[in-house]
Design a protein around this motif. Structure first.
Motif, mmCIF file in Angstrom:
data_model
loop_
_atom_site.group_PDB
_atom_site.id
_atom_site.type_symbol
_atom_site.label_atom_id
_atom_site.label_comp_id
_atom_site.label_asym_id
_atom_site.label_seq_id
_atom_site.Cartn_x
_atom_site.Cartn_y
_atom_site.Cartn_z
ATOM 1 N N PHE A 1 41.026 -2.855 -23.512
ATOM 2 C CA PHE A 1 40.844 -1.945 -22.381
ATOM 3 C C PHE A 1 39.551 -2.251 -21.620
ATOM 4 C CE2 PHE A 1 38.931 1.945 -20.647
ATOM 5 C CZ PHE A 1 39.899 2.309 -19.726
ATOM 6 N N THR A 2 38.468 -2.500 -22.363
ATOM 7 C CA THR A 2 37.171 -2.754 -21.702
ATOM 8 C C THR A 2 37.224 -4.005 -20.853
ATOM 9 O OG1 THR A 2 36.024 -1.691 -23.552
ATOM 10 C CG2 THR A 2 34.706 -3.074 -22.092
ATOM 11 N N GLU A 3 37.794 -5.089 -21.414
ATOM 12 C CA GLU A 3 37.908 -6.334 -20.654
ATOM 13 C C GLU A 3 38.795 -6.141 -19.427
ATOM 14 O OE1 GLU A 3 39.178 -9.581 -23.011
ATOM 15 O OE2 GLU A 3 37.483 -9.486 -24.409
ATOM 16 N N ARG A 4 39.914 -5.416 -19.615
ATOM 17 C CA ARG A 4 40.850 -5.214 -18.499
ATOM 18 C C ARG A 4 40.193 -4.403 -17.386
ATOM 19 N NH1 ARG A 4 44.569 -3.072 -21.287
ATOM 20 N NH2 ARG A 4 44.431 -0.881 -20.703
ATOM 21 N N ARG A 5 39.490 -3.330 -17.762
ATOM 22 C CA ARG A 5 38.847 -2.493 -16.748
ATOM 23 C C ARG A 5 37.726 -3.259 -16.036
ATOM 24 N NH1 ARG A 5 38.676 2.344 -14.666
ATOM 25 N NH2 ARG A 5 36.699 3.168 -13.883
ATOM 26 N N ALA B 1 35.896 -5.606 -11.013
ATOM 27 C CA ALA B 1 35.336 -6.726 -10.246
ATOM 28 C C ALA B 1 36.235 -7.081 -9.066
ATOM 29 C CB ALA B 1 35.154 -7.937 -11.165
ATOM 30 N N MET B 2 37.556 -7.107 -9.291
ATOM 31 C CA MET B 2 38.493 -7.436 -8.217
ATOM 32 C C MET B 2 38.503 -6.350 -7.150
ATOM 33 S SD MET B 2 41.574 -8.864 -10.637
ATOM 34 C CE MET B 2 42.745 -9.039 -9.297
ATOM 35 N N THR B 3 38.465 -5.088 -7.578
ATOM 36 C CA THR B 3 38.481 -3.968 -6.626
ATOM 37 C C THR B 3 37.191 -3.948 -5.804
ATOM 38 O OG1 THR B 3 39.842 -2.685 -8.176
ATOM 39 C CG2 THR B 3 38.768 -1.474 -6.386
ATOM 40 N N SER B 4 36.070 -4.177 -6.466
ATOM 41 C CA SER B 4 34.783 -4.212 -5.754
ATOM 42 C C SER B 4 34.781 -5.314 -4.700
ATOM 43 C CB SER B 4 33.644 -4.422 -6.749
ATOM 44 O OG SER B 4 32.396 -4.473 -6.091
ATOM 45 N N ASP C 1 29.213 -13.070 -23.694
ATOM 46 C CA ASP C 1 30.321 -12.287 -23.131
ATOM 47 C C ASP C 1 29.928 -10.812 -22.998
ATOM 48 O OD1 ASP C 1 31.968 -14.449 -22.912
ATOM 49 O OD2 ASP C 1 33.028 -14.107 -24.800
ATOM 50 N N GLU C 2 29.365 -10.251 -24.067
ATOM 51 C CA GLU C 2 29.009 -8.827 -24.037
ATOM 52 C C GLU C 2 27.812 -8.565 -23.129
ATOM 53 O OE1 GLU C 2 29.118 -6.226 -27.223
ATOM 54 O OE2 GLU C 2 30.408 -7.433 -28.519
ATOM 55 N N ILE D 1 26.999 -10.243 -20.363
ATOM 56 C CA ILE D 1 27.473 -10.291 -18.974
ATOM 57 C C ILE D 1 28.281 -9.036 -18.640
ATOM 58 C CG2 ILE D 1 29.085 -11.488 -17.430
ATOM 59 C CD1 ILE D 1 28.132 -14.113 -18.621
ATOM 60 N N ARG D 2 29.092 -8.577 -19.598
ATOM 61 C CA ARG D 2 29.896 -7.379 -19.355
ATOM 62 C C ARG D 2 28.978 -6.165 -19.129
ATOM 63 N NH1 ARG D 2 33.051 -6.888 -24.103
ATOM 64 N NH2 ARG D 2 34.093 -8.753 -23.332
ATOM 65 N N ALA D 3 27.918 -6.055 -19.951
ATOM 66 C CA ALA D 3 26.969 -4.945 -19.792
ATOM 67 C C ALA D 3 26.235 -5.045 -18.462
ATOM 68 C CB ALA D 3 25.968 -4.946 -20.950
ATOM 69 N N PHE D 4 25.923 -6.269 -18.035
ATOM 70 C CA PHE D 4 25.236 -6.460 -16.754
ATOM 71 C C PHE D 4 26.150 -6.072 -15.591
ATOM 72 C CE2 PHE D 4 24.247 -9.303 -13.132
ATOM 73 C CZ PHE D 4 22.956 -8.870 -12.862
ATOM 74 N N LYS D 5 27.398 -6.511 -15.629
ATOM 75 C CA LYS D 5 28.328 -6.187 -14.549
ATOM 76 C C LYS D 5 28.634 -4.691 -14.488
ATOM 77 C CE LYS D 5 30.840 -10.562 -14.026
ATOM 78 N NZ LYS D 5 32.161 -11.240 -14.116
ATOM 79 N N ASP D 6 28.578 -4.026 -15.647
ATOM 80 C CA ASP D 6 28.836 -2.582 -15.689
ATOM 81 C C ASP D 6 27.588 -1.767 -15.385
ATOM 82 O OD1 ASP D 6 31.437 -3.056 -16.320
ATOM 83 O OD2 ASP D 6 31.228 -2.699 -18.467
ATOM 84 N N SER D 7 26.495 -2.462 -15.011
ATOM 85 C CA SER D 7 25.218 -1.807 -14.662
ATOM 86 C C SER D 7 24.597 -1.058 -15.833
ATOM 87 C CB SER D 7 25.414 -0.846 -13.470
ATOM 88 O OG SER D 7 25.922 -1.530 -12.353
ATOM 89 N N LYS D 8 24.939 -1.453 -17.065
ATOM 90 C CA LYS D 8 24.298 -0.849 -18.225
ATOM 91 C C LYS D 8 22.914 -1.440 -18.463
ATOM 92 C CE LYS D 8 28.679 0.155 -20.575
ATOM 93 N NZ LYS D 8 29.528 -0.164 -21.750
ATOM 94 N N ILE D 9 22.724 -2.698 -18.040
ATOM 95 C CA ILE D 9 21.428 -3.357 -18.121
ATOM 96 C C ILE D 9 21.155 -4.048 -16.794
ATOM 97 C CG2 ILE D 9 21.475 -3.723 -20.622
ATOM 98 C CD1 ILE D 9 22.398 -6.575 -20.122
ATOM 99 N N LEU D 10 19.890 -4.303 -16.515
ATOM 100 C CA LEU D 10 19.511 -4.963 -15.269
ATOM 101 C C LEU D 10 19.100 -6.420 -15.484
ATOM 102 C CD1 LEU D 10 17.433 -2.138 -13.527
ATOM 103 C CD2 LEU D 10 19.804 -2.797 -13.115
#
Length: 601
Positions: free
Chosen positions: A15-19, A24-27, A529-530, A532-541
């Protein structure tokens, strides 16, 4: 017909990878809209769901902020063109679909026309798109043929093909059995299959695999451009000879060659050479086949069979970037950039920091031997830095005023690729200096008596930015400025540069850090992988770039070699502290430490 990228996204089981993929595509879709930030902000202002009350939420008024609060069905419907952005904005102003589980009691931005369970419906639609095969009936020999044939035609690695088979075929046991069989036979030489050796149902599966990996099908043979010689050729030749013309066979051969040449060659300026100067060697303009220059193999070789402009220098050119033989090109991005270089279009590459925008341009220049001049924009760059300025110099004991050219007229005078790095950080009033140059016209130096600098026929411009020039839509790039639409309109080739895929990162790490053990390569890949995912989700800068994870790999090799085997954990922690943790903010450190504990401890 469902878009290939959307197919890949909704096929992800996690689910996390899919979302993350859908966001990213919607943005990307939202950022293409003119003045998207303003439209989203106005919709939020008018919404009863946005605010500081207990039953309200406070999303950021940006494309990425909006994606964070949209549900999966809404994003899929937008990407599948079942709804438009206006429908979402209207549903934000006037909520249409109730959701008792949500804080607000409503599905934020979800139009009533979006049916629930869109992913499941599309999965069924994909599975019913006339596959004509059932992977569960494939024998092990057919699985081998599918793997080896796809391996040869796509030019990709075995791991990537196997990963694609797992996603596309959705036959986990079959793919797991194939993985096990391949590990036993890894030292055996694999057979080379011809198209006629592949059964029809395996070909169909290969088509889907190739579409997933490369975005196109590869089993069809090239269209022939041969022309049949007429049965009455002798009579035609007799008539042609009376007119002083060659035989029909020769004419048809010339026609075939002309057709092939026109189909694969774009019009390029006629340039012979660059004269030698004190610092610059003599150069010769040479047209070469693109697939040979970039060493492209597999299916894409035919797509890159056209000719491109390159240079050959009598000695190493000081401004040609160093060649990285291990660099991995994205085929679509490479094709767009080469199109721009060949047709003299201005290019704008945008994407997150560390995604390789500048490196992409520099490695194209390195392979084509194109000299590069790069200017890094910031708020302190002035007109004089770009154009030039009057300076006082001593000549024959007398102080005189002399105009010294800036970087732009210097680059325009030769066959340079000028990289405008981080162009979204320049002051808009300074950017107007470049208007004439971005139009492909000369540059008038009013400071030098109105002298006009005409661009060299092979002068090219590539701009890079973390944003699309309309301000910081991610909330990560403080200082990014909204640029004039008049300037942005002069860039006619646009491309989003994303991070390397997981399989590409693995290949890069294995090539650049060959001494890193396999289990450590696995851990580094999982960590990246994790991260980059956290960076794209704005969890880290804090981003992580190829430079960063290659440094991590080298540090692991060094510290694991220094510490005794009984202190392996301490060695790993030293490497992580040195390259990752000790540069973190307190907030980022807490998140990244959690990722490290899950993977390395």
């Amino acid at each position: 017909m469902i878009d290939a990228n959307l197919k890949r996204a909704i096929s992800l089981d996690d689910f996390t990878e899919r979302r993350t993929s859908l966001r990213a595509m919607t943005s990307h879709v939202l950022t293409k809209i003119y003045d998207a930030n303003t439209l989203i902000s106005r919709a939020f202002d008018d919404s009863p769901l946005v605010g500081d009350q207990p039953d309200q939420i406070t999303p950021r008024p940006t494309p990425s902020g909006l994606c964070n609060v949209l549900d999966e069905d809404t994003m899929i419907a937008l990407l599948n063109k079942e709804i438009v952005v206006r429908d979402i904005l209207d549903a934000i102003r006037k909520p249409e679909v109730a959701n008792p589980k949500a804080k607000t009691g409503w599905a934020f931005g979800k139009p009533k026309k979006v049916e629930p369970g869109r992913r499941d419906a599309l999965i069924k639609e994909i599975e019913g798109e006339g596959k004509g095969y059932d992977p569960m009936t494939f024998s092990l020999e057919e699985m081998f043929k599918l793997h080896d044939f796809t391996l040869e035609k796509t030019g990709r690695g075995s791991d990537e093909v196997l990963d694609a088979m797992q996603v596309v075929l959705r036959a986990d046991q079959k793919v797991a059995g194939l993985r096990a069989a391949l590990s036993v036979k890894q030292d055996e030489e694999r057979p080379v299959y011809k198209l006629e050796d592949i059964p029809e149902h395996v070909r169909l599966a290969h088509n889907d695999l190739a579409d997933h990996i490369l975005g196109l099908s590869t089993t069809s043979e090239p269209v022939s451009t041969d022309y049949e010689i007429p049965q009455d050729a002798e009579l035609i030749n007799l008539a042609l000879s009376k007119q002083g013309l060659p035989p029909i066979k020769d004419l048809l051969t010339e026609l075939k060659d002309a057709k092939n040449k026109s189909a694969t060659t774009m019009q390029m300026p006629q340039i012979s050479e660059v004269p030698q100067s004190a610092d610059i060697p003599k150069g010769k303009f040479v047209v070469k086949k693109c697939a040979d220059v970039f060493k492209i193999t597999g299916t894409y070789r035919q797509a890159f069979s056209f000719e491109i402009p390159t240079w050959e220098w009598d000695a190493p050119h000081p401004h040609v970037p160093a060649l990285d033989n291990e660099y991995i090109f994205n085929p679509s991005l490479l094709l767009r950039t080469l199109y721009a270089l060949m047709t003299n279009k201005r290019t704008y590459l945008h994407g997150h920091t560390g995604s390789g925008k500048t490196t992409h341009a520099e490695q194209i220049a390195a392979r084509c031997q194109i000299p590069v001049m790069r200017v890094n924009f910031d708020s302190e760059i002035t007109r004089m830095d770009l154009i030039g300025r009057d300076t006082l110099v001593q000549e024959n004991g007398t102080t005189v005023s002399k105009f010294v050219e800036g970087i732009m007229p210097q680059a325009m005078a030769g066959p340079y690729m000028m990289i405008l790095d981080e162009i979204d950080f320049i002051r808009p009033d300074v950017a107007y200096v470049m208007q004439r140059v971005l139009e492909g016209q000369g540059l008038m130096l009013t400071e030098d008596g109105g002298r006009v600098v005409k661009p060299h026929p092979m002068f090219r411009i590539i701009a890079t930015g973390n944003t699309v020039g309309q301000g910081d839509e991610y909330g990560m790039y403080q200082g990014a400025r909204p640029q004039s639409m008049a300037m942005l309109d002069r860039f006619t080739v646009w491309a989003h540069v994303d991070y390397l895929s997981g399989s590409e990162r693995r290949k890069l790490i294995e090539k650049k850090v060959p001494k890193l053990s396999k289990d450590m390569v696995d851990n580094v890949c999982k960590y990246v992988d994790e991260h980059i995912r956290a960076f794209k989700d704005s969890k880290i800068l804090q981003p992580i770039t190829p430079r960063g994870y290659l440094d991590l790999g080298n540090a692991l090799v060094m510290f694991l070699g220094v510490y005794p085997s009984t202190q392996k954990t301490k060695a790993i922690n030293e490497a992580l502290d040195t390259t990752i943790l000790d540069r973190c903010s307190a907030q980022d450190r807490a998140v990244i430490k959690g990722i490290i504990n899950r993977i390395f401890v």
